[in-house]
Design a protein around this motif. Sequence first.
Motif, short mmCIF file in Angstrom:
data_model
loop_
_atom_site.label_atom_id
_atom_site.label_comp_id
_atom_site.label_asym_id
_atom_site.label_seq_id
_atom_site.Cartn_x
_atom_site.Cartn_y
_atom_site.Cartn_z
N PRO A 1284 0.66 -1.34 0.03
CA PRO A 1284 0.00 -0.05 0.05
C PRO A 1284 0.85 1.39 -0.01
CG PRO A 1284 0.04 -0.82 2.32
CD PRO A 1284 0.87 -1.85 1.16
N GLN A 1285 0.23 2.58 -0.48
CA GLN A 1285 0.84 3.80 -0.27
C GLN A 1285 1.20 4.07 1.11
OE1 GLN A 1285 -1.93 6.52 -1.37
NE2 GLN A 1285 -0.79 8.16 -1.14
N ASP A 1286 0.48 3.69 1.98
CA ASP A 1286 0.76 4.13 3.46
C ASP A 1286 1.35 2.76 4.16
OD1 ASP A 1286 0.68 5.31 5.83
OD2 ASP A 1286 -1.24 5.36 6.17
N PRO A 1287 2.61 3.08 4.46
CA PRO A 1287 3.07 1.82 5.20
C PRO A 1287 2.74 1.82 6.87
CG PRO A 1287 4.69 3.75 5.01
CD PRO A 1287 3.62 4.29 4.44
N VAL A 1288 1.55 1.09 6.86
CA VAL A 1288 1.06 1.08 8.25
C VAL A 1288 1.78 -0.17 8.93
CG1 VAL A 1288 -0.86 0.47 9.57
CG2 VAL A 1288 -1.06 2.13 7.46
N LEU A 1289 2.29 0.10 10.41
CA LEU A 1289 2.90 -1.04 11.04
C LEU A 1289 1.97 -1.01 12.37
CD1 LEU A 1289 6.72 -0.84 10.62
CD2 LEU A 1289 5.30 -2.09 9.35
N PHE A 1290 2.17 -2.13 13.10
CA PHE A 1290 1.58 -2.23 14.34
C PHE A 1290 2.53 -2.34 15.50
CE2 PHE A 1290 -1.38 -3.58 11.00
CZ PHE A 1290 -2.51 -2.77 11.34
N SER A 1291 2.01 -1.98 16.88
CA SER A 1291 2.92 -2.00 17.87
C SER A 1291 2.95 -3.55 18.26
CB SER A 1291 2.62 -1.35 19.24
OG SER A 1291 1.20 -1.67 19.28
N GLY A 1292 4.11 -3.95 18.45
CA GLY A 1292 4.30 -5.40 18.89
C GLY A 1292 6.06 -5.82 18.22
N THR A 1293 6.16 -7.19 17.84
CA THR A 1293 7.28 -7.48 17.36
C THR A 1293 7.52 -7.35 15.91
OG1 THR A 1293 6.73 -9.80 17.05
CG2 THR A 1293 7.60 -9.31 19.21
N LEU A 1294 8.60 -7.26 15.44
CA LEU A 1294 8.82 -7.31 13.76
C LEU A 1294 8.17 -8.51 13.10
CD1 LEU A 1294 12.34 -6.02 13.29
CD2 LEU A 1294 10.53 -5.01 12.17
N ARG A 1295 8.45 -9.56 13.80
CA ARG A 1295 7.82 -11.03 13.46
C ARG A 1295 6.42 -10.80 13.17
NH1 ARG A 1295 9.35 -16.52 12.97
NH2 ARG A 1295 7.64 -17.46 12.60
N MET A 1296 5.71 -10.39 14.17
CA MET A 1296 4.21 -10.19 14.29
C MET A 1296 3.67 -9.35 12.98
SD MET A 1296 1.40 -8.48 15.02
CE MET A 1296 1.63 -6.91 15.91
N ASN A 1297 4.46 -8.34 12.77
CA ASN A 1297 3.97 -7.42 11.78
C ASN A 1297 4.26 -7.73 10.31
OD1 ASN A 1297 3.35 -4.39 12.21
ND2 ASN A 1297 4.64 -4.70 13.85
N LEU A 1298 5.32 -8.98 10.18
CA LEU A 1298 5.39 -9.58 9.08
C LEU A 1298 4.65 -10.76 8.75
CD1 LEU A 1298 9.27 -9.31 8.79
CD2 LEU A 1298 7.56 -8.35 7.29
N ASP A 1299 4.33 -11.59 9.91
CA ASP A 1299 3.45 -13.00 9.60
C ASP A 1299 2.47 -13.00 11.05
OD1 ASP A 1299 2.51 -15.33 9.27
OD2 ASP A 1299 4.64 -16.06 9.95
N PRO A 1300 1.80 -12.46 11.23
CA PRO A 1300 0.74 -12.35 12.38
C PRO A 1300 -0.04 -13.75 12.54
CG PRO A 1300 -0.41 -10.98 10.76
CD PRO A 1300 0.87 -11.48 10.23
N PHE A 1301 0.05 -14.48 11.75
CA PHE A 1301 -0.48 -15.89 11.89
C PHE A 1301 0.48 -17.21 12.43
CE2 PHE A 1301 -3.90 -13.53 9.35
CZ PHE A 1301 -5.12 -13.98 10.44
#
Length: 1448
Positions: A1284-1301
């Motif tokens: 996406p145009q807007d690089p949205v990240l969430f608080s948590g680990t880097l791993r969670m942001n790449l692979d939440p499941f």
Amino acid sequence: MPAPLEEFCGSVFWNASLLAVPQPDLPLCFEQTVLVWIPLGFLWLLAPWQLLPMFKPRTKKSSLTKIYLTKQALTTLLLLTAVAELVFTLAEDFGQYPHPTPASRNPAVQYTNPALYTVTWVRDCHACHQLNSCVADQRLSLPHRMVLKGYRKPLEMEDLWDLKENMKTQQILSRFDRNMRAELRKARWELERRRCKRSLCEAAPDHRNGLGKAQSQDILVLEEKEPKRKKKEDVGGPSGDYPKAWLAKTLIRTFAGNLLKSVAFKVVHDLLVFASPQLLKLLISFVADPTAYAWQGYLYALLLFVTALVQSLCLQQYFQLCFLLGMSLRTALMAAVYKKALTVSNATRKEYTQGETVNLMSADTQRFMDLASFIHQLWSAPLQIALSIIFLWWELGPSVLAGIGVMVLLIPINAVLATKARRIQMKNMKNKDQRMKIMNEILSGIKILKLFAWEPSFERQVGEIRVRELKGLLDFTNLQAFSIFIFSCAPFLVSVASFAVYVMVDEKNVLDAQKAFTSISLFNVLRFPMAMLPMVISSLVQSGVSTKRLERYLGSGNLDPSAIRCDPSVAAQRCSESQLSRPSRVTLDIKPGHLVAVVGAVGSGKSSLVSAVLGEMENLKGHINIQGSVAYVPQQAWIQNATLKDNILFGSDLDEARYQQVVEACALLPDLKLLPGGDLTEIGEKGINLSGGQKQRVSLARAVYSNADIYLLDDPLSAVDAHVGKHLFDQVLGPDGLLQGKTRILVTHSVSFLPRMDEIVVLVDGAVSEQGSYSTLLANGGAFAQLLSTYGSQEGSAPEEEATVGAAEEQDDGVPETSTEDVPADIVTMTLKREASIQQRGFSRRRSCVRGACGGWTPWDAATGCAALQVKFSLYLQYLRAVGWGFSAWVLITYVAQYAAFMGSNLWLSDWTDDSLRYWNQTYPTSQRDMRIGVFGALGTAQALLATRGAIRASRVLHQQLLSNILRVPMSFFDTTPTGRIVNRFAKDIFTVDETIPMSFRSWLTCFLGIISTLLMICLATPYFALIIIPLIIELLLWSQRYYVSTSRQLRRLDSVTRSPIYSHFGETVSGLSVIRAYGHQERFLQHNNRIMDINQKSVYSWIVSNRWLAVRLEFVGNLVVFSAALLAVITRDNLGSGIVGLSISSALNITQTLNWLVRMTSELETNIVAVERVHEYTEVENEAQWVTAQRPPPGWPSKGEIQITDYQVRYRPGLELVLHGLTCDIGSTEKVGVVGRTGAGKSSLTNCLFRILEAAGGKIVIDGVDISTIGLHDLRQSLTIIPQDPVLFSGTLRMNLDPFDQHSDEEIWKALELAHLKTYVLDLPERLSHQVSEAGENLSVGQRQLLCLARALLRKSKILILDEATAAVDLETDHLIQTTIRSEFTNCTVLTIAHRLHTIMDCNRVMVLQAGRIVEYDSPERLLQQQGLFSTMAKDAGIVSAQATVL
């Protein structure tokens, strides 16, 4: 004394024998003196207060109301009667005897009394007239009229009373300000004395001038966004020195009159509280004594009623004064904080964030308001406790110490429980904060969640936190249940301890009704001050913390304007030898009418120089001379929550011709056509419904319209497109623009405008490096030439950045790195937000205050849940269903059993007291005594044990339903609903469901069953009572509940709705302080603040008065209950025992307070139960399509990546125009397609259609043979990938942001990071993949965030990749990395690139050109360039002449 009075009256003054008969009488002399003079004395005592209005000037004539005319007629009749009586007396004396002797004359009293009457009635005529004028001036109506109006129709602000002059913010602030200045002067002198003393002691140099502090404060807070320090120093430096102990004195001096009056009422009330137990004792002895005369019983019953009535009136007057004091305290402090915020120094501004300052105004001032209601308990509680102990000692002797001992022992137990509860609450608050943090992130990044189909992962995260939160809530509830058990035991333990000791210490001590019930009444009196005192002390401690915070803020220094001078003899704007906290030493002379550019590298002090000219920086040396008025355009545009027109006018008068000229010059005309309401469109908070460029142009228009002499422009062109910037320079700023002839200081990064400047100032490290014309500086070859080569080469290397594909700022990419432009929003969201803003047109927050909370449906009504006036019964059933029917039934049964035990213990006590008659002159058997104590104790314990705990199940069920539904609603809901409103459902409303509603239910049930049990006990004693008083109580409760609850709820809502603008306006003022000061509009903003505070005060005042209106009526009914119980006991005394009479009347004495609480709890429960409706409302919002359906795509779909779009149509919402008009195209497997078009062409809509964010209105999209409308949303979205145009990240680990499941192994993740050029960076992090990403990814750069989004796409490995302007917001280096990776890693994928910068799509296989929702061109870039169509025109604008001319 009696002898002179007897001579005065001509008869006997007192004769006791007249009372010792069944039909008593009073001597004539006593009637003519005491019974006449007491009421007259009372009238004359209060005369000064009534006559005071005579000496005040009146602006309005009094109106002749019916009540006024009636009063005057009655007073005139009384006056005529008094005059006639005097005339008759004179006629009798002088008409019968020509020369009367003293013996033949009438007594002197017959002359004195009529004369006194005459003077009194004459005075009353004047007082009536003055009071009527007062009432007419205030246009007050009687409280019951407003209450009735509130029941019949929605209340509006016009229905509420105007405030009296002395209650208005302006008046209160001026009084407070005057006293504050005096006290602050003393406190500052004391501070200086302390500092001198300390400096002498330490023999250390004096740093009072704050030199070190100034040097450490590098730069203005609003100018540079530096990370905040975690721990700030105290305002006065490390020692925390500031003027202390002045605020309390100021408040006492300001509100001394109110305090003294409330003390007087409280003293009378407290003394009368002890009259009721003594009268109860006399009444019991009367019932027990068959020889007593009947008139004595009637007298006691009447005195009991009169005492209770006077007590009620005094208490309500006291509460009225206390609540008004609280309201005035809050007003004074809020207004003082606001006024201070307008003048506060920058040193103090840096110490306080905006949130902290708003907290001072809201939370800290509220604490003072809460404390004011009970501040008098500090002296009243010890007084009541002392008097109670004295009276109890008279009744029970030393045995009373046992009961008091139990009370004292309960205090530390309660303290331990309170500490434990606080600890649980603190822990639970962390869970709550964590849950709300994730919810905020979910709502902010909801589009990313939907595009990646990540909702289940985040739903699970919130669910886990919620489980912990509910466990904490359960612990708290269990502790609360134990506290209630202790609290329920308290009265019984106290009485059982006292009575047991009393009967056991001496065999002669037999508990009779007089002692038992008088003691119980006194113990009941004692319970209130003992419960209140710790609470008041705790509240006082909390207020002490707030006092320190407010003293520190209000006592801090103001902005020092001494460095700014206005000397007309100097023919230039001079900044001479100004050694400021950022520009180290600056000397400048700017000639009037010149256009001066200020240039320099990032951090060289350009914005600081502008701030210094405005006087916003700390001056160490030198001065600044300014001639004429100043207008200021800040780097980050400051927009008010008002109409666009109001933002431009900014308090100036409207000159239509000039206004139109300014709007046109500032390129706002195209925007006005886009906005639904034109220039009357309501702009949301912080300009939410404008793009960054639009905000900047409105800010510039404001400055231009102000027609000032000097313009300070802090890089206003950075947030706009290149062609718009050129237009603004030509039409407004440049030599031929609107501002020609004005002095203009322009901070800029744009090199292209520099040759047209009169003069250029180059800053290096906060100092002027060079100054002169463009050609001169270029020839010098200094810092300017070096700067020009750096910026010039960048601009030359990427000419396409100058010209953008789109026509508005949302798509602007040619912004230098210092741009303040917000990350562009996609056009769907923008359009929906603009569309939603039309609903706000015509009523700003200010106007919504004036129109009222419920005056028709408005967005504010929806926000406050004010649609329905009556709370439906179904809401209660809905809540009980969430609790569970079995659990609800168990709660009810236990409460009924508890009150059955309560009645049993009281009836047992009543029977116990009758033992004194049964064993008259006999030894009281020990076995009987022990049985009495044992059963009384057992019943009391049973009563306490049955107190139950609140419901956790309802909280869990309602939150789960709300969360589950919110994650499934379509994207359009989030685009048109403010995030704050959704957050409010998860925060305030869920808190209400969790904690407030169970407490309200419990209190309501307790009061209701308490009243029922009291009435039953009175009915058992005197059955006739049921016939007389119960219908009256039921009628009054239903009547007051119907009228009062409806009005009270609306007044609370009005209070809530009118309070929001105060905090919004304050937050707005703090963020735009530099602009307000630059234009010199501080006084205008202060007056506006006073006005909106007065609007809020009206609703608070009306609420206070309506509360007192209810309390007086309820207490009157309670007093009638007491009177009826006493009267019936007197009438039927031959059939009653003294024990049952004592029980009946002592129960009745408690009913007044319980009645009051019942109606209040009903009102509170009705107010709070609305939270269930508000939560339920969002659980009913229509969902998007199913996440997973029965029809699943084949495994490994899509395997080829072929897309067929057939006659595809789409609209944002039903009823709106189509935005895509029948698109038809085929995209082959592994084909690379670029999508271009001007703003509003439908590029973003096409992306939304592929992911079914927008559902089709016609046609279909088929991917690898599967119609996407036939499968579940998650099956579709998990099979596509988007960067996406807007690089949205969430608080948590880097791993969670790449692979939440957790679907991928570490090796796969490291591989993706390596391909995304992030592996080296992550390897250098201490925690590597477990590195914590902060909220919104703020601890990573924008480029790193975008590369993480690329890594997400690489992990997915899907056959179709959509790039939605993925490189629009990043620098050239990151852009290059992303493009290289996509070309190498996605060669076997179908790639759709939506672009603004044409160079990114010149190597695509084909380019799709959209215009107005239709495909106008679709071919290879080479052919499209040759066709000389729309694409060719756009390419020429971007400086692209061939498909190979791309620069990366």
